[in-house]
Design an enzyme around this catalytic site. Structure first.
Site, PDB file in Angstrom:
ATOM      1  N   LYS A 148     121.116 -43.371  70.341  1.00  0.00           N
ATOM      2  CA  LYS A 148     119.898 -42.752  69.798  1.00  0.00           C
ATOM      3  C   LYS A 148     120.113 -41.281  69.465  1.00  0.00           C
ATOM      4  CE  LYS A 148     117.678 -41.662  74.231  1.00  0.00           C
ATOM      5  NZ  LYS A 148     117.734 -40.194  74.110  1.00  0.00           N
ATOM      6  N   GLN A 191     112.755 -46.888  80.258  1.00  0.00           N
ATOM      7  CA  GLN A 191     113.394 -45.742  80.908  1.00  0.00           C
ATOM      8  C   GLN A 191     112.392 -44.622  81.213  1.00  0.00           C
ATOM      9  OE1 GLN A 191     117.550 -44.774  79.523  1.00  0.00           O
ATOM     10  NE2 GLN A 191     116.977 -46.098  77.821  1.00  0.00           N
TER      11      GLN A 191
END
Length: 765
Positions: free
Chosen positions: A35, A249
């Site tokens: 990412k 997360q």
């Protein structure tokens, strides 16, 4: 127009996210899915397609991530000028620009947690609230929560239903007044005040929307309400917001992070494009299987199918030990063996849920001569000699900063005693003037003796001499603060009693200031002080140091290591005992996400461990295995027992199926012994079901008619007297199936299941 040089080597979903131009974009990025590369490539692609770098704002959560992002963007050949900040650093920058609207003046000080606590105590004194009525730490946390929710003191005072809430409101109000008088802010103010400025001043919001035409936000799942509003207002007119994150997360609910921000992104932006990054480039297959199976038990998430081209690799190992000491010794011995086999020490990291677990691990590593470092980034700046030095500089930049002024007025000792300071503060309060102004006119205070006036005048002169260097290089200002303030000479006098380390620390501060001068485009003392105020634990983590890194699971976020150890997988530790008291299940889901984050830091090998007994608060406490262990997959995890203690007596039987503690059989009493030419007998034979490959009895397999066939170590059970417990081991036998169950508050109990009122606790019950 697409720039193929930037899109090269990206997989299809990554290319899709990078190439998206206008409109809201949500990138659901699984761990290790690249990412950061997507964000930096997207920023570079926007510039290459004609957007000015100064019109792009990228926001992340740690200084380390922001620095890495800047370097990657520059490496892609994009011109400087892009705004890359953490949320808090952006808050500092905007408060400098629009300070008066946020009730701060130039030169404002950022108070750390210790300074905030001192100010809360002052506010309590002002409100005549004793520490017996409320702990300063509790009030500080309550004020922080209120600020994250953008709730002013008046809302708590006027709308509070309970005395405690109104008391928080009173202290909060006094605390805010003290901050205003000191021209200071706390960490929450860096977000709250900016959010309030944007919400209350449409012209500022419009101006910033013109400046920031594209807003990229990393770790969106960790945003609190204030950060959510900042992101919303900065993209209010153009909607060119790109949010990257992973609900799985989200681990900062305890500090105000709102998982709903990312889960409801499509509700906020119905026209949003959604891209899922599911290919993992970090972990081998077994680690990904364990992580995916674990997190699938959570309800509040967005589904993703993590996959990798990497091979299956070694299975995850989950080992049970007798005690925390044995666990720590095994971790150290394993690291030593890996190092002897060619692994670097910095390939290994040890994670734990609570800091208390690090002590035993540190001791075991020291005894074996294994170099290690505990990741506590704020530790350096919390050392007394560092805080003393910075306090001189803060008073120079912000003379209203009374907390820093009181810290250094007699540091090192210069004869300005507590009585003199009290008289100075009383005079300042009576005159309604800042304390520094009172010091400058101390000769006019009749209650002060001549000697005291002389000493105060010398201190004022010290501050003025240091101030002469404030506009020059920051390293010079730090050096002269040490010399003129007398701190360096005091440390040199103290060399024989530990002053050598303290002297080295302040010299390291000078070195850090010199590096800041060299690396910063427009260095200033105020900016330097703001930067050191925003240091986090992760900023001290350097994976290339050649040492084993020890850290909490929270600090591990965003990192990766070839070999990871996670210690303390026990009920009450992970998941933490607080989450077990919470009824809605949200806290328990966050604890599961925390373990998911820890597991997915591992690249090649993952070793989990738990113990049957651990010293907690100075006493040995029985522990039961974490319920999360029971949620791990059998086809990716090897479960192993390394317990050594065993009892030889046969248990007595009781009418309710309970076996007294003194007569209980441990799992080692019935552990299999491999014999040549023999295999374990069936579940209802003379020997237990546990096979040599399944020594903990995780799978209660053999007999198809056994009502306990599905029970595994870690299964949650309930008993009408003892409540909910965790299955430790089970020994099937016709009509005599014995099971050891660990109950919170009651310890380990052994039952004959056919005679005991024990039942399986079904998920969701």
């Amino acid at each position: 127009m697409l720039d193929e040089s930037i899109l090269a080597d990206l997989n299809e979903p990554q290319r899709e996210a990078v190439a998206h131009r206008d409109g809201p974009l949500l990138v659901l990025a699984g761990p290790g899915s690249g990412k950061t590369r997507v964000i930096t490539s997207r920023a570079a692609h926007l510039v290459r397609s004609g957007v000015a770098a100064r019109n792009i704002l990228a926001i992340t959560f740690t200084n380390k991530a922001a620095d890495e992002m800047k370097k990657r963007i520059e490496a892609l050949g994009v011109a400087r000028g892009m705004w890359v900040y953490t949320f808090h650093a952006l808050g500092v920058r905007l408060l400098r620009e629009f300070g008066p609207l946020g009730r701060v003046e130039p030169g404002f000080t950022i108070y750390d947690a210790a300074d905030q606590k001192r100010l809360v105590k002052r506010a309590m004194e002002f409100c005549r609230i004793s520490p017996d009525m409320a702990k300063p730490e509790s009030l500080q946390a309550a004020i922080s929560r209120a600020k994250n929710e953008l709730r002013p003191p008046a809302e708590l005072l006027e709308g509070g239903k309970w005395f405690e809430e109104r008391m928080v409101g009173r202290v909060y109000e006094a605390y805010e007044q003290l901050l205003h008088e000191h021209n200071a802010v706390d960490f929450d103010d860096l977000l709250m005040r900016v959010a309030l400025v944007l919400r209350g001043h449409a012209e500022i919001t419009e101006r910033l929307n013109i400046r920031f035409q594209y807003v990229l936000i990393d770790e969106y799942q960790d945003t609190n309400h204030a950060q959510y509003l900042i992101a919303k207002y900065l993209s209010k007119h153009h909607h060119n917001i790109c949010a990257t994150g992973d609900p799985d997360q989200s681990i900062y609910g305890w500090r105000g992070a709102d998982l709903s921000n990312i889960l409801e992104f499509e509700h906020d932006y119905p026209e949003a494009k959604i891209v899922r990054l599911e290919q993992n480039y970090r972990s081998c297959g077994a680690i990904l299987k364990a992580a995916s199976k674990l997190i699938s038990s959570n309800a509040r998430r967005k589904h993703k199918e993590l996959w990798s081209k990497r091979p299956e690799g070694k299975p995850v190992r989950c080992v049970e030990f007798d005690t925390g000491g044995v666990e720590a010794e095994h971790i150290a011995e394993t690291i030593e063996r890996l190092h002897s086999g060619g692994r670097s020490y910095n390939d290994c990291a040890v994670f734990y849920r609570i800091n208390a677990l690090s002590r035993g691990i540190e001791e075991s590593l020291r005894l074996r001569g294994i170099p290690y470092r505990v990741a506590r980034g704020t530790e350096f700046y919390n050392r007394k000699e560092i805080k003393d030095t910075l306090a001189y500089l803060r008073v120079v930049v912000n003379p209203l900063d009374e907390i820093s002024l009181l810290r250094i007025i007699n540091t090192p000792p210069r004869g300005i005693g507590a009585r003199t300071i009290l008289r100075l503060r009383d005079h300042a309060a009576e005159c309604g003037e800042p304390l520094m102004q009172t010091l400058r006119s101390a000769a006019q205070i009749p209650t002060l003796k001549k000697a005291a006036i002389t000493r105060v005048a010398k201190f004022v002169e010290i501050i003025e001499r240091i101030a002469a260097y404030a506009a020059g290089p920051v390293a010079d200002a730090v050096s002269h603060a040490l010399a003129i303030g007398g701190l360096e000479a005091d440390l040199r006098r103290d060399l024989e009693s530990g002053g050598e380390d303290r002297l080295a620390n302040v010299q390291e501060l000078v070195t850090g200031a010199k590096a800041y001068d060299d690396e910063t485009e427009s260095p200033s003392l105020q900016d330097f002080l703001h930067r050191v105020s925003l240091v986090s634990d992760q900023d001290a983590i350097d994976e290339s140091q050649g040492v084993v890194l020890l850290m909490t699971l929270h600090a591990a976020k965003g990192l990766e290591f070839p070999i990871v150890f996670i210690a303390g997988l026990e009920q009450g530790i992970l998941p933490h005992e607080r989450s077990l008291r919470e009824r809605g299940g949200a806290d328990l889901e966050e604890e599961r996400r925390l373990l998911f984050v820890g597991i997915t830091r591992a690249m090649d090998e993952l070793r989990l461990s738990h113990v049957r007994e651990r010293y907690m608060r100075g006493s040995p406490m029985p522990r039961s295995v974490s319920q999360f262990v029971g949620e791990l997959p059998d086809d990716a995890v090897v479960f192993e027992s390394r317990r050594t203690h065993a009892r030889s007596s046969r248990p007595a039987e009781h009418s309710d199926g309970f076996v007294p503690l003194d007569d209980q059989l441990g799992p080692d009493d019935i552990a299999p012994r491999r014999r040549a030419g023999r295999s374990p007998r069936s579940a209802f034979g003379d020997e237990p079901v546990f096979s040599p490959d399944d020594p903990t009895g995780r799978a209660i397999a053999a007999a198809t008619d056994s009502p306990y066939r599905s029970w595994k170590a870690g299964t949650l059970l309930q008993h009408p007297r003892y409540g909910v417990g965790t299955l430790l081991w089970l020994r099937p036998s016709p009509g005599q199936t014995r099971a050891a169950i660990q109950f919170a508050g009651h310890g380990e109990k052994v039952f004959i299941l056919e005679r005991a009122p024990v039942s399986k606790l079904e998920r969701g019950a």
